[in-house]
Design a protein around this motif. Structure first.
Motif, short mmCIF file in Angstrom:
data_model
loop_
_atom_site.label_atom_id
_atom_site.label_comp_id
_atom_site.label_asym_id
_atom_site.label_seq_id
_atom_site.Cartn_x
_atom_site.Cartn_y
_atom_site.Cartn_z
N LEU A 167 -14.81 -22.50 -0.60
CA LEU A 167 -14.56 -22.13 -2.03
C LEU A 167 -15.64 -22.03 -2.94
N PRO A 168 -16.64 -22.99 -2.77
CA PRO A 168 -17.89 -23.05 -3.62
C PRO A 168 -18.56 -21.77 -3.60
N TYR A 169 -18.47 -20.89 -2.26
CA TYR A 169 -19.35 -19.73 -2.37
C TYR A 169 -18.59 -18.46 -2.95
N PHE A 170 -17.50 -18.77 -3.05
CA PHE A 170 -16.79 -17.90 -4.19
C PHE A 170 -16.89 -18.16 -5.47
N GLY A 171 -17.34 -19.44 -5.83
CA GLY A 171 -17.61 -19.79 -7.11
C GLY A 171 -18.88 -19.45 -7.67
N VAL A 172 -19.82 -19.43 -6.73
CA VAL A 172 -21.19 -18.79 -7.05
C VAL A 172 -20.87 -17.21 -6.92
N PHE A 173 -20.19 -16.68 -6.15
CA PHE A 173 -19.98 -15.21 -6.14
C PHE A 173 -19.37 -14.50 -7.20
N PHE A 174 -18.41 -15.43 -7.84
CA PHE A 174 -17.59 -14.97 -9.18
C PHE A 174 -18.63 -15.07 -10.25
N VAL A 175 -19.59 -15.87 -10.48
CA VAL A 175 -20.47 -15.84 -11.56
C VAL A 175 -21.33 -14.60 -11.54
N ALA A 176 -21.78 -14.30 -10.12
CA ALA A 176 -22.40 -12.94 -10.06
C ALA A 176 -21.73 -11.84 -10.36
N VAL A 177 -20.39 -12.02 -9.94
CA VAL A 177 -19.52 -10.61 -10.42
C VAL A 177 -19.20 -10.61 -11.78
N PHE A 178 -19.49 -11.78 -12.62
CA PHE A 178 -19.11 -11.63 -14.06
C PHE A 178 -20.39 -10.87 -14.56
N PHE A 179 -21.47 -11.19 -14.23
CA PHE A 179 -22.87 -10.86 -14.90
C PHE A 179 -23.05 -9.37 -14.33
N ILE A 180 -22.77 -9.10 -13.26
CA ILE A 180 -23.12 -7.82 -12.57
C ILE A 180 -22.09 -6.62 -12.94
N ALA A 181 -20.96 -7.11 -12.48
CA ALA A 181 -19.78 -6.07 -12.87
C ALA A 181 -19.26 -6.08 -14.08
N GLY A 188 -20.97 -1.25 -8.05
CA GLY A 188 -21.32 -0.95 -6.49
C GLY A 188 -22.00 -2.05 -5.98
N ASN A 189 -22.81 -2.93 -6.75
CA ASN A 189 -23.50 -3.80 -6.20
C ASN A 189 -22.45 -5.27 -5.78
N VAL A 190 -21.54 -5.28 -6.59
CA VAL A 190 -20.41 -6.25 -6.69
C VAL A 190 -19.96 -5.99 -5.04
N VAL A 191 -19.62 -4.76 -5.04
CA VAL A 191 -19.07 -4.40 -3.52
C VAL A 191 -19.92 -4.73 -2.31
N LEU A 192 -21.29 -4.22 -2.69
CA LEU A 192 -22.41 -4.54 -1.59
C LEU A 192 -22.08 -6.37 -1.29
N LEU A 193 -22.33 -6.94 -2.22
CA LEU A 193 -22.47 -8.51 -2.40
C LEU A 193 -21.18 -9.18 -1.59
#
Length: 420
Positions: A167-181, A188-193
């Motif tokens: 779960l913590p990894y998806f927490g970091v990923f969702f932070v990235a999703v918010f700022f990237i997507a 596109g970069n969200v799909v890649l990550l």
């Protein structure tokens, strides 16, 4: 899958005896960079006229960045990995995550917008795209954390326990999703990550039962990100309008009529991209002799560089580039398989995945197989951020390649011991 830790015999924090960097990987990467410099001149001829730039505007910029990138790769290659990888990895992860967070609040003279979102930070003489460098840091974060948190865990766990573990990894990923997507409108970069994250979970010894609910949630999130952005809906509809005839012909009429899109023309860029590929034929029109770059196919030196190269160098040239890219991946996978440090093993796998997924997303997009995502072709697309991030990635792997002891490199040539 066996626990990855079991295959590594030496402690990871002991300074190893190093050998030479992987020279074939350096040469293959340098050749791809040189090709990108050549086509930054050949394919940008219409753009420099349209914007009234100097004839060599894009060529000089790509030449400077490309030359610096080649030097940077070798400079990083000669630095011991234990002195380089962690420092660079964490700097890229935290530094560029911070830049992505503050970008929406920067004044307009410090940022460059694309599609209504701030994607580049403007500096004197050049701009940088933080997401290109964050991807490398994100891969290092996963490699470092997976080694410490996941590799020791048993593969067979209760779904609840395994979910809490990841779960913590998806927490970091969702932070990235918010700022990237959301903030940068860069799906596109969200799909890649996400693809990298899920694939690295497999290499980190996670069970397959975990993936079905995650993929289901991911698809729901992807639909949500598409629905909140009208330009993504239009892009999906345009893409579907161009491919629906080939798919709906195999379906019953009531389904075909229900999902058929009307009055959405074929995407302009994709249509001319396919024309460029077709126009190239087997041997191409010749370097500098392409026609579709003359105002028909915009951004041909960036996102559509493969179409431009194929028109001028033909199928033969495209196959040559594929051979170079496959050679790069082959060298990375060999390094990943032989290095004894588990963090380096996972990191090199992640970089190889980044190259593969980016290339597939771009190539599928320009051929109309999927909607266009705006992902740069590794090594080849014009752009300083993309090229520098690839140089850093390869430089780190070249440094890691020195960790492979010479006897381990040569062991495949040795005869196995036999019992008398």
């Amino acid at each position: 899958m066996n626990n990855i830790k079991n295959r590594f015999k030496s402690p990871i924090f002991v300074e190893p005896q190093t050998s030479q960097p992987d020279v074939p990987l350096f040469i293959l990467s340098s050749l791809l960079i040189i090709i990108s410099i050549i086509f930054s001149y050949s394919l940008s001829v219409y753009t420099v006229v349209y914007y009234d730039y100097s004839q060599y505007h894009f060529f000089i910029r790509q030449l400077l960045v490309g030359t610096f990138s080649i030097i940077l790769m070798w400079a990083m290659a000669i630095v011991p990995a234990h002195k380089l990888i962690g420092k660079v990895g964490w700097t890229l992860f935290f530094g560029f995550l911070l830049l992505m967070i503050i970008m929406p609040f920067l004044p307009s003279f410090l940022v460059t917008a694309s599609g209504g979102a701030n994607r580049w930070i403007r500096l004197p003489g050049f701009s940088i795209s933080p997401v290109e460098f964050f991807k490398i840091g994100f891969i290092y974060f996963l490699a470092w954390s997976f080694y410490r948190k996941l590799l020791d865990q048993p593969k067979k766990m209760k779904l609840k326990d395994e979910t809490l573990l990841v779960l913590p990894y998806f927490g970091v990923f969702f932070v990235a999703v918010f700022f990237i997507a959301y903030m940068q409108k860069d799906l596109g970069n969200v799909v890649l990550l996400f693809t990298i994250l899920m694939t690295m979970f497999i290499f980190a010894n996670r069970s397959l039962k975990l993936f079905l609910p995650i993929i289901g949630l991911a698809l729901a999130g992807l639909v949500g990100l598409i629905l909140v952005a009208p330009h993504r809906i239009n892009r999906i509809l345009q893409w579907w309008g161009s491919v629906q005839d080939g798919m709906l012909g195999f379906m019953p009429d009531f389904i075909s009529n229900a999902v058929r899109v009307k009055d959405f023309p074929e995407p302009y860029q994709v249509a001319h991209s396919l024309n460029a590929i077709h126009n190239g034929g087997f041997f191409g029109t010749g370097l500098g002799e392409g026609n579709l770059k003359m105002g028909f196919l915009t951004e041909v030196h960036t996102d559509f560089v493969l179409a431009g190269i194929t028109e001028e160098w033909g199928l033969v040239g495209l196959i040559g580039i594929l051979i170079l890219l496959i050679g790069v991946l082959w060298r990375i996978f060999k390094i990943s398989n032989r290095v004894e440090n588990p963090i380096y093993h996972l990191f090199t796998l992640g970089i190889a995945l980044m190259i593969v997924v980016a290339f597939l997303i771009n190539s599928y997009g320009i051929s109309g197989m999927i909607p266009i995502k705006g992902i740069a072709v590794p090594f080849l697309s014009y752009g300083g951020s993309s090229l520098l991030s690839m140089a850093i990635s390869i430089g780190l792997i070249l440094s890691i390649s020195k960790e492979i002891k010479k006897e381990k490199k040569d062991e495949e040539f040795e005869e196995p011991d036999t019992l008398s």
